[in-house]
Design an enzyme around this catalytic site. Structure first.
Site, PDB file in Angstrom:
ATOM      1  N   ARG A 126      44.887  47.971  28.956  1.00 39.53           N
ATOM      2  CA  ARG A 126      45.477  47.659  29.949  1.00 39.53           C
ATOM      3  C   ARG A 126      46.710  46.687  29.589  1.00 39.53           C
ATOM      4  O   ARG A 126      46.924  46.628  28.297  1.00 39.53           O
ATOM      5  CB  ARG A 126      44.573  46.428  30.917  1.00 39.53           C
ATOM      6  CG  ARG A 126      44.563  45.314  30.066  1.00 39.53           C
ATOM      7  CD  ARG A 126      43.361  44.517  31.073  1.00 39.53           C
ATOM      8  NE  ARG A 126      43.206  43.360  30.136  1.00 39.53           N
ATOM      9  CZ  ARG A 126      42.037  42.341  30.873  1.00 39.53           C
ATOM     10  NH1 ARG A 126      41.499  42.427  31.901  1.00 39.53           N
ATOM     11  NH2 ARG A 126      41.902  41.406  30.161  1.00 39.53           N
ATOM     12  N   GLU A 165      47.207  37.590  34.340  1.00 44.24           N
ATOM     13  CA  GLU A 165      47.310  37.002  33.043  1.00 44.24           C
ATOM     14  C   GLU A 165      48.385  37.446  32.257  1.00 44.24           C
ATOM     15  O   GLU A 165      48.366  38.268  31.348  1.00 44.24           O
ATOM     16  CB  GLU A 165      45.880  37.107  32.324  1.00 44.24           C
ATOM     17  CG  GLU A 165      44.835  36.539  32.800  1.00 44.24           C
ATOM     18  CD  GLU A 165      43.608  36.601  31.879  1.00 44.24           C
ATOM     19  OE1 GLU A 165      43.397  37.278  31.104  1.00 44.24           O
ATOM     20  OE2 GLU A 165      42.816  35.634  32.094  1.00 44.24           O
ATOM     21  N   GLU A 322      39.734  32.001  37.097  1.00 49.22           N
ATOM     22  CA  GLU A 322      38.715  32.868  36.564  1.00 49.22           C
ATOM     23  C   GLU A 322      37.515  32.022  35.518  1.00 49.22           C
ATOM     24  O   GLU A 322      38.232  31.384  34.747  1.00 49.22           O
ATOM     25  CB  GLU A 322      39.331  33.968  35.835  1.00 49.22           C
ATOM     26  CG  GLU A 322      39.765  35.250  36.474  1.00 49.22           C
ATOM     27  CD  GLU A 322      40.536  36.120  35.522  1.00 49.22           C
ATOM     28  OE1 GLU A 322      39.833  36.218  34.458  1.00 49.22           O
ATOM     29  OE2 GLU A 322      41.359  36.799  35.838  1.00 49.22           O
ATOM     30  N   GLU A 370      34.154  46.408  30.716  1.00 48.26           N
ATOM     31  CA  GLU A 370      33.573  45.182  31.175  1.00 48.26           C
ATOM     32  C   GLU A 370      32.486  45.154  31.671  1.00 48.26           C
ATOM     33  O   GLU A 370      31.974  44.249  32.434  1.00 48.26           O
ATOM     34  CB  GLU A 370      34.715  44.314  31.924  1.00 48.26           C
ATOM     35  CG  GLU A 370      36.016  43.936  31.240  1.00 48.26           C
ATOM     36  CD  GLU A 370      36.950  43.060  31.904  1.00 48.26           C
ATOM     37  OE1 GLU A 370      37.482  42.409  31.430  1.00 48.26           O
ATOM     38  OE2 GLU A 370      37.043  43.448  33.015  1.00 48.26           O
ATOM     39  N   LYS A 371      31.236  46.153  31.220  1.00 50.29           N
ATOM     40  CA  LYS A 371      30.322  46.329  32.129  1.00 50.29           C
ATOM     41  C   LYS A 371      29.327  45.216  31.685  1.00 50.29           C
ATOM     42  O   LYS A 371      28.292  45.055  32.555  1.00 50.29           O
ATOM     43  CB  LYS A 371      29.787  47.761  31.933  1.00 50.29           C
ATOM     44  CG  LYS A 371      29.572  48.274  30.680  1.00 50.29           C
ATOM     45  CD  LYS A 371      29.295  49.781  30.772  1.00 50.29           C
ATOM     46  CE  LYS A 371      29.256  50.328  29.374  1.00 50.29           C
ATOM     47  NZ  LYS A 371      29.795  51.576  29.424  1.00 50.29           N
TER      48      LYS A 371
END
Ligand code: GAL
Length: 683
Positions: A126, A165, A322, A370-371
């Site tokens: 990302r 972010e 977050e 991110e699982k």
């Protein structure tokens, strides 16, 4: 939580003090694009059941909103906005630009960032975009225009969430486009190439530039690079991210009255953004924080981060944008939270000023990187203990309603800044062992162990009203910042300056005439030689304390000597000094004291400053928040044994247990009390 919190409908931060108000807000990131539409209604029903107030969506929306160049599809986002609105849940709407879709870098490979070796970062992760790329900027703003036009007046919209972010992964880009932008930034700062040469000290090693075209970002060099060039590149890189934020915010403000923010990363491992220069552009100060188990003391870092975030908010309540319900998925070992740890860490943020607690994320991902990241709704669904933990947390936040709008009480301040970190942590300095943030955190932790709350203050800001001011490793300091610290002492504060402070100006040029440069007069000392210690060296002080990392040959001018080095390369030299200054005093410590000695020193300083200490020790938070009509004490015991609290006497209502307390109190192992104090409980 109420399902319709009073959220501001204005972009003017001055008109929305203490945003959000009404209740402690529970929020989360939601990525519905990862799920079938059939699941969305279930999600929203469960969000209502849990009492979720605010949902961040469209954070990584671009590839869905614009699946092909110029082809837009807002149907999914339209539907989610409506569903949330019907459920009375407000939206923290992402602009969607955090990660460009892969087709964009296929069409425009020039937007991809390059590291200092020229290596390109590709899509697949990302944030693969160069912060200085005009092509990326134009495409991102075109998307923001559409999003703002479509949803700017939407009744569910509570807050704009610019990108995500910013600078987390792509803070530094060394490509040719970035090089040109860096030159433009330098021209604006210095005006002429001669001024740049002077500021960067390019007389050294034949580095003199004759033309702007020769100036580059600090790409890989064979030997050590120019520290002033690196420092300016850090400043430039932070400014480029801020410029991107501003560009998106400008579009949003044109089309919408909702407040605008982005999620900051006030945390140890992100060093690239000087958030002091961002605050004026943010309507709400929002931080992302995760316990970092790579550090020796993750809870001390949480407290430090929360205090620093409150500093960015100028003392006003702030938003935890977050955090995780349990493990994250990006550390070498991703620790699950222990029994009760979620509540205690959330209380830690609320104690230090957060009035909104949001989680990454709502539903644990089934696929992608991110699982294994925890979520409010775990893989097991709403049947298991993970969900129960979320339900209990929501109930706890409900009980904290009296906290909303109160402000944290603090009489101690720490002077801290990102530019100062960049300047201090350089590979050609006397030692690599003296690290800016870890060192600052040690002083903060010592005060926390004494129950003393610390406000974080930008170098140069007014320190009036603080009785104790701690100045850690302020190597590079402006005249104005040095003057504000001296003024604090003159006005009556006790000031502590720590090693490697005051030596350099804001260009990282040494201040001539004797160390510690900017603080020499204030401290009444001269340092003749810096004598850092080897990694496993330890020096003893005559008074019994021990120090590591640093020592120096020091003479006093008008300071008194309170302790001396007994061993090591500075044996016999002063190690702790104190100089009277106006109505106050300026102390100096010439080594990195180890825990016991450091705590003793801080105890003495608090004594002189008239700040009461509470001997709670490590892993306990004692913080008081107050408003005109109430004082609320947070006592959070993260330890496995009980903690006795004599003061503040916890007399009043315990919001955690819902029962009365009549302290002095014993806080159970791994427990917490948030007491609304009655009149009788004034310490
Ligand atoms: C943050 C990020 C989120 C998610 C989270 C996981 O850095 O903003 O998108 O990746 O970390 O902890």
């Amino acid at each position: 939580m109420s399902l319709t919190p009073a959220l501001p409908r204005t972009a003017d931060a001055a008109l929305v003090p203490g945003w959000p108000t009404g209740s402690i807000l529970l929020g989360c990131d939601y990525n519905p694009e990862q799920w079938d539409r059939a699941i969305w209604r279930d999600d929203i029903r469960l969000m209502r059941e849990l009492g979720v107030d605010l949902v961040a969506i469209n954070i990584f929306g671009w590839a869905h909103l614009e699946p092909r160049d110029g082809e837009f599809d807002f149907s999914g986002l339209d539907e989610i906005m409506s569903l949330l609105h019907e459920a009375g849940i407000r939206v923290n709407l992402g602009t969607g630009t955090a990660s460009p879709p892969p087709w964009l870098s296929r069409l425009h490979p020039e937007i991809l960032p390059r590291d200092r070796d020229g290596v390109i970062a590709y899509p697949g992760g990302r944030q693969a975009w160069c912060p200085s790329s005009p092509v990326f900027r134009a495409r991102a703003l075109a998307l923001v225009e559409r999003v703002a036009e479509r949803y700017g007046e939407h009744p569910a919209l509570a807050l704009w969430h610019v990108s995500n972010e910013l600078g987390c992964h792509n803070a530094y880009c060394y490509c040719d486009v970035s090089a040109e932008a860096f030159r433009g930034w330098l021209r604006a700062r210095y005006g002429s190439i001669e001024a740049l040469n002077a500021a960067w000290g390019t007389a050294f090693w034949s580095q003199r530039y004759s033309e702007w075209a020769d100036v580059l970002p600090p790409r890989t060099t064979l030997s050590a690079g120019n520290p002033a060039q690196k420092l300016d590149f850090e400043r430039f890189s932070s400014d480029e991210q801020l410029a991107h934020y501003r560009a998106e915010a400008e579009v949003l403000r044109r089309r919408s009255a909702a407040p605008v923010t982005t999620n900051l990363m006030v945390t140890d491992h992100i060093r690239a953004l000087d958030y002091w220069s961002w605050t004026g552009d943010l309507d709400v100060i929002a931080n992302d924080h995760y316990l970092d188990h790579r550090l020796a003391d993750p809870l001390a870092e949480l407290a430090f981060s929360a205090d620093l975030t409150r500093g960015l908010a100028d003392g006003a309540p702030w938003m935890l944008m977050e955090t995780s319900t349990s493990a994250v998925s990006w550390q070498p070992v991703n620790h699950a939270k222990r029994e009760g740890e979620l509540a205690r860490t959330v209380l830690g943020h609320v104690a230090r000023g957060a009035d909104s607690i949001c989680f990454f994320q709502w539903r644990a991902s089934q696929r992608g990187a991110e699982k294994f990241h925890s979520a409010l709704l775990p893989h097991a669904g709403a049947a298991g203990p993970g969900w129960q933990r979320s339900v209990e947390l929501s109930a706890l936040l409900d009980r904290l309603e009296p906290v909303v709008g109160t402000r944290v009480e603090a009489r101690a301040a720490m002077v801290i800044g990102w530019q100062e970190r960049w300047a201090a942590e350089v590979d050609t300095h006397p030692t690599q062992l003296l690290q800016y943030l870890p060192e600052a955190r040690r002083y903060h932790a010592a005060l926390r162990a004494l129950g003393v709350t610390v406000d974080m203050v930008r170098p140069g800001d007014d320190l009036a009203g603080y009785d104790l001011v701690v100045v850690p490793t302020l190597y590079s300091v402006t005249d104005a910042a040095a003057a504000s610290i001296a003024r604090a002492a003159a006005d009556g504060a006790t000031v502590l300056v720590t090693p490697f402070s005051g030596l350099a100006d804001e260009q990282a040029a040494i201040r001539l005439g004797g160390y510690p440069g900017a603080f020499r007069d204030l401290l009444g000392i001269v340092v003749d030689e810096l004598r850092p210690l080897a990694a496993d060296d330890r020096v003893a002080l005559e008074g019994g304390a021990t120090g590591v990392i640093w020592s120096e040959a020091l003479r006093t001018e008008h300071a008194e000597v309170l302790d001396r080095f007994a061993t090591g390369p500075a044996a016999g030299q002063p190690a702790v000094t104190r100089a009277a200054h106006g109505a106050g005093a300026a102390w100096y410590v010439a080594t990195a004291l180890e825990a016991d000695g450091l705590r003793d020193l801080m105890r003495r300083l608090c004594g002189e400053a008239g700040i009461p200490v509470i001997e709670v020790g490590d892993d306990v938070d004692v913080v008081v928040r107050s408003a005109d009509d109430r004082r609320i004490a947070f006592v959070i015991n993260h330890r496995d044994e009980p903690v006795e609290i004599a003061s503040p006497a916890l007399i009043g209502l315990d919001l955690v247990a819902g029962t009365a307390v009549a302290g002095p109190a014993t806080i159970v192992p791994a427990g917490g009390v948030v007491a609304v104090l009655s009149e009788r409980s004034e310490p």
